[in-house]
Design a protein around this motif. Sequence first.
Motif, mmCIF file in Angstrom:
data_model
loop_
_atom_site.group_PDB
_atom_site.id
_atom_site.type_symbol
_atom_site.label_atom_id
_atom_site.label_comp_id
_atom_site.label_asym_id
_atom_site.label_seq_id
_atom_site.Cartn_x
_atom_site.Cartn_y
_atom_site.Cartn_z
ATOM 1 N N MET A 1 0.074 5.946 -24.829
ATOM 2 C CA MET A 1 0.486 7.213 -25.440
ATOM 3 C C MET A 1 -0.560 7.740 -26.426
ATOM 4 O O MET A 1 -0.706 8.937 -26.610
ATOM 5 C CB MET A 1 1.836 7.049 -26.137
ATOM 6 C CG MET A 1 2.973 6.843 -25.150
ATOM 7 S SD MET A 1 4.568 6.583 -25.951
ATOM 8 C CE MET A 1 4.761 8.087 -26.868
ATOM 9 N N SER A 2 -1.307 6.838 -27.048
ATOM 10 C CA SER A 2 -2.329 7.251 -28.006
ATOM 11 C C SER A 2 -3.604 7.732 -27.327
ATOM 12 O O SER A 2 -4.472 8.304 -27.963
ATOM 13 C CB SER A 2 -2.681 6.079 -28.913
ATOM 14 O OG SER A 2 -3.353 5.075 -28.162
ATOM 15 N N GLY A 3 -3.726 7.449 -26.030
ATOM 16 C CA GLY A 3 -4.954 7.772 -25.311
ATOM 17 C C GLY A 3 -5.827 6.558 -25.065
ATOM 18 O O GLY A 3 -6.852 6.650 -24.394
ATOM 19 N N ALA A 4 -5.435 5.416 -25.620
ATOM 20 C CA ALA A 4 -6.180 4.181 -25.352
ATOM 21 C C ALA A 4 -6.067 3.850 -23.875
ATOM 22 O O ALA A 4 -5.082 4.204 -23.216
ATOM 23 C CB ALA A 4 -5.619 3.042 -26.191
ATOM 24 N N SER B 1 -10.230 1.777 -27.013
ATOM 25 C CA SER B 1 -9.306 2.362 -27.989
ATOM 26 C C SER B 1 -9.207 3.870 -27.821
ATOM 27 O O SER B 1 -10.013 4.499 -27.129
ATOM 28 C CB SER B 1 -9.765 2.038 -29.412
ATOM 29 O OG SER B 1 -10.854 2.881 -29.775
ATOM 30 N N MET B 2 -8.243 4.461 -28.503
ATOM 31 C CA MET B 2 -8.072 5.911 -28.465
ATOM 32 C C MET B 2 -9.282 6.627 -29.056
ATOM 33 O O MET B 2 -9.501 7.802 -28.806
ATOM 34 C CB MET B 2 -6.794 6.324 -29.195
ATOM 35 C CG MET B 2 -6.777 6.015 -30.659
ATOM 36 S SD MET B 2 -5.124 6.284 -31.312
ATOM 37 C CE MET B 2 -5.500 7.227 -32.760
ATOM 38 N N TYR B 3 -10.095 5.898 -29.813
ATOM 39 C CA TYR B 3 -11.314 6.469 -30.386
ATOM 40 C C TYR B 3 -12.524 6.219 -29.497
ATOM 41 O O TYR B 3 -13.657 6.523 -29.876
ATOM 42 C CB TYR B 3 -11.570 5.898 -31.779
ATOM 43 C CG TYR B 3 -10.437 6.188 -32.726
ATOM 44 C CD1 TYR B 3 -10.190 7.486 -33.172
ATOM 45 C CD2 TYR B 3 -9.587 5.168 -33.155
ATOM 46 C CE1 TYR B 3 -9.140 7.765 -34.023
ATOM 47 C CE2 TYR B 3 -8.533 5.442 -34.005
ATOM 48 C CZ TYR B 3 -8.318 6.738 -34.438
ATOM 49 O OH TYR B 3 -7.271 7.013 -35.275
#
Length: 184
Positions: free
Chosen positions: A86-89, A114-116
């Motif tokens: 859900m975070s984009g990870a 990671s989402m980053y």
Amino acid sequence: MTMLQHVVWSYPLRENDADTFLRGRVGVRISGDDRVELKQLYGKALPVDMILPVLNAALGQEWIDMAEKLHVSRKYHWQTEIRVGMSGARDYSLRVLLDAEWHNAPFVASIHVSMYGSLNKGLSCWLGDLPPLLAKILGDHPPAKDYELEVFQPSVGDGFHQDGESSGLKEILASYEAMEVLAE
């Protein structure tokens, strides 16, 4: 025999901004049983688009041929899967089909992005599992073009004390107290 390299990396935070960099240090090794590991040692987590430049710098260009040779020698059918949180990870995972009749297809390797867009969990897998995972990752995240790398073989030298060993502070303080008594 284990081969270990450290890679200090520097990466521009934004394009055309020579003053703002992300920096970090990772350890990269291949062990005698053909496991490849990448571990964050300090600084920021390695950006995912730096994974190929760092592996190439630490392991040399021949690692790709070695990894692909191991990959095609595998005994089981395989597939890669991407799970987006859900975070984009993203988790890039590899499954092997051990038993088709029983639908036994366990995950054997995974790389978390990671989402980053960083490898904040590092990497640890059989070298033969890395090519299909990297193919998926590089399809989503092309290798970085603007970066700096410094590769070296680490050495810590001699002179480390055992954990739990006295620091020597009490002995030094006691000698100072003894000198003060003699000075009076």
